[in-house]
Motif scaffolding. Structure first.
Motif: not given
Length: 619
Positions: A526, A596, A524
């Motif tokens: 951000v 995300e 992931t």
């Protein structure tokens, strides 16, 4: 100096300013909306062609009825065309003209032609009891003759009251506040009656258009000694001479003139046609001399107010001449049938038989077999003369989803044109045609894949390119990632720079590499505040999936055709070559700071991958 795309835009804007059209922004929006549904062009080469075609179309467009809104044949929307008298009165509207005065005359004595004023060009038509047939060579055609002071003699020939000929030509009148005494000439019966009509050019909004023809009209068949131009021909770049230097797109071909060559125009619906010969606008309405006034020429175009209208133009001395080869170009304001024919001339003729594909061994290196997730299915060599030819289709093409790529080897951007590709009766996608090194890089991301049904025909026209006699058109089909020959593929990646998208220096605000992935190839990322672009830099074969809340954040043009057909949304590096691409732009429209991004990566064994989120360095 080689013209640039910006030069082309500047030139076309000057043309639009010279011949303004109502609400050009609205008209351009409508044109874009209509054409976006049937064609997608890529890259700066194609963008130049779109800009040229769109601006030219807006320049030609005025307040015309919609030719697609055909009503029942028994419910005409306006007057029937013609110059017949109605109850002894001159017709109020015809041929784009509006009646100002209808005066009965007695041929036994002097006649007076009313004052025309000086605020607008006036025209005259005369109907008479002509007696013997006017076509009889023994008849001295009757009419009125004016002898304006300081101007050339004006003759207004008689039209018969019945049996009006098709080629009626209103006579231009000089400006006058007093009017003229006129004398009768020719063979007239004693004490015959006549009607004189004085006209001015009608406004588009006031003209009562006749109903659209149903079924639509078909253009005349060109003769053996005629060269025809119509909307089926590809758009070619051409020079424009109209008080400024530049070039634009038009349907064009090269023509060798004969001793009596003329230009014949025809349109299946009301509209405007503009014609150039070697860049000289021959539909120009002149220098405001009344003696050269032509009611059919307005704002630099031939203006037809009726379906099936025809018009003949003489070639200007500066471009005419027996044996001379000239480029004849044309544009129309509508998508219905229209035609420009050069009579008494010679020019390129389309191939009579379907053109077979080249042997694969004869295909130039610039047209690779594998690239961008696409596999080459066939290549055809065609003349770059503006003619349209049918292709002989191999089994590899029939029944397949195909994208078509034209190539004009050696052609520089300044001479680019737009090729036409027609599959069956489907709308024609248009593609920029330039050297493969300039125009090939976007092959894997074509958005207008279309099926070639079994038994269908494909017709292709390459633009008229002066530098080369022949060009190529290639058919490519999408291939799944696992079936693609990555080792044999050629990489021709291209991309806009981050600076051009952000209009500022970029700053990296987040970064992810292969080392950040888990064992399943996932991670992931951000989104920081201000992030607007996702950039992928890679070396090696692999692909990337980027999601947020179940939706991809990758740009549509970053996805390969094969992925889209499979219902997948991957950005793919198809070869081992280094690659840097902007795979997501304007992220602020779909994600917010703190969101995300879900990332999945496949491949890149012994390679590298870096994903970067970019923002404006100036905040």
């Amino acid at each position: 100096m080689t013209p640039t795309t910006e030069d082309l835009r500047t030139t076309l804007q000057a043309m639009a300013d010279a011949h303004p059209a109502p609400a050009p922004a609205d008209l351009l929006d409508e044109l874009r909306a209509e054409r976006t549904a049937r064609r997608t062009r890529r890259g700066w080469l194609a963008a130049a062609g779109v800009a040229a075609a769109a601006v030219a179309a807006v320049t030609l467009t005025q307040v015309w009825p919609d030719p697609t809104a055909t009503g029942p044949a028994d419910e005409p929307t306006g007057v029937e065309p013609g110059w017949e008298l109605t109850d002894g009165e001159a017709p109020e509207f015809s041929g784009g003209l509006h009646l100002l005065d209808s005066t009965p005359l007695d041929t036994s004595g002097p006649a007076t032609v009313p004052a025309t004023g000086s605020d607008a060009q006036r025209y005259a038509l005369l109907w008479c009891d002509t007696g013997p047939a006017l076509e009889d060579p023994a008849v001295d055609r009757p009419g009125l003759e004016l002898d304006p002071a300081g101007a050339q003699t004006v003759s207004i020939p008689c039209l018969p009251r019945d049996g009006i000929p098709e080629d009626v030509s209103p006579v231009a009148l000089p400006p006058s506040d007093q009017g003229w005494e006129a004398t009768w000439q020719g063979d007239l019966p004693a004490a015959a009656d006549a009607v004189l009509g004085i006209y001015e050019e009608a406004e588009h909004a006031d003209y009562p258009f006749p109903g659209w023809p149903d079924p639509p009209l078909t253009a005349p068949e060109p003769g053996a000694d005629e060269v025809s131009i119509d909307a089926s021909m590809p758009l070619s770049a051409q020079p424009v001479q109209a008080g400024f230097e530049g070039s634009m797109m038009a349907h064009a071909t090269d023509v060798t003139l004969g001793p009596d060559s003329e230009i014949e125009l025809w349109t299946g619906v009301p509209g405007r046609i503009r014609v150039w010969v070697d860049g000289v606008l021959v539909t120009d309405d002149g220098d405001d001399r009344w003696s050269a006034a032509d009611p059919g020429l307005r704002g630099g175009a031939w203006t037809a107010f009726e379906a099936g209208a025809r018009h003949t133009l003489s070639l200007p001395e500066e471009v005419g001449g027996e044996g001379r080869t000239v480029r004849v170009s044309a544009l129309a304001s509508h998508d219905a049938a229209w035609q420009v024919r050069v009579t008494g001339a010679d020019g390129p003729q389309p191939a009579e038989a379907a053109v077979p594909p080249l042997d694969p061994a004869a295909v130039p290196d610039g047209v690779p077999e594998w690239s961008g997730g696409m596999h080459r299915l066939g290549v055809w060599e065609l003349p770059t003369d503006g003619t349209v030819a049918e292709l002989e289709l191999p089994r590899s093409v029939q029944g397949q989803e195909v994208t078509w790529l034209p190539f004009c080897p050696g052609a520089e951007p300044a001479t680019l044109g737009m090729a036409t590709i027609t599959v069956g009766d489907d709308p024609r996608p248009e593609r920029g045609c330039a050297d493969p090194e300039l125009g090939f890089g976007f092959v894997g991301n074509q958005l207008d894949l279309s099926e070639v049904p079994e038994g269908s025909s494909v017709r292709v026209g390459l633009p008229s390119v002066i530098e080369q006699e022949t060009g190529l058109v290639a058919a490519y089909g999408p291939v799944a990632f696992e079936d693609f020959d990555h080792a044999a593929a050629v990489s021709r990646d291209w991309a806009f720079s981050a600076e051009s998208v952000l209009r500022a220096e970029p700053e990296v605000v987040a970064r992810l590499s292969l080392a950040d992935l888990d064992a399943d190839g996932s991670a992931t990322l951000v989104v920081p505040a201000g992030a607007s672009i996702l950039r992928a830099t890679s070396e090696g074969v692999g692909r990337v999936h980027v999601w947020h809340e179940g939706r991809t954040v990758l740009d549509p043009n970053a996805l390969s055709a094969s992925a889209r057909l499979a219902g997948e949304q991957w950005w793919t590096a198809w070869t081992d070559d280094p690659s840097t691409q902007l795979v997501g732009t304007h992220l602020e429209r779909t994600v917010s700071a703190g969101d995300e991004l879900e990332i999945t990566v496949e491949g890149y064994e012994d390679g590298s991958l870096t994903l970067e989120l970019l923002a404006r360095a100036d905040g």
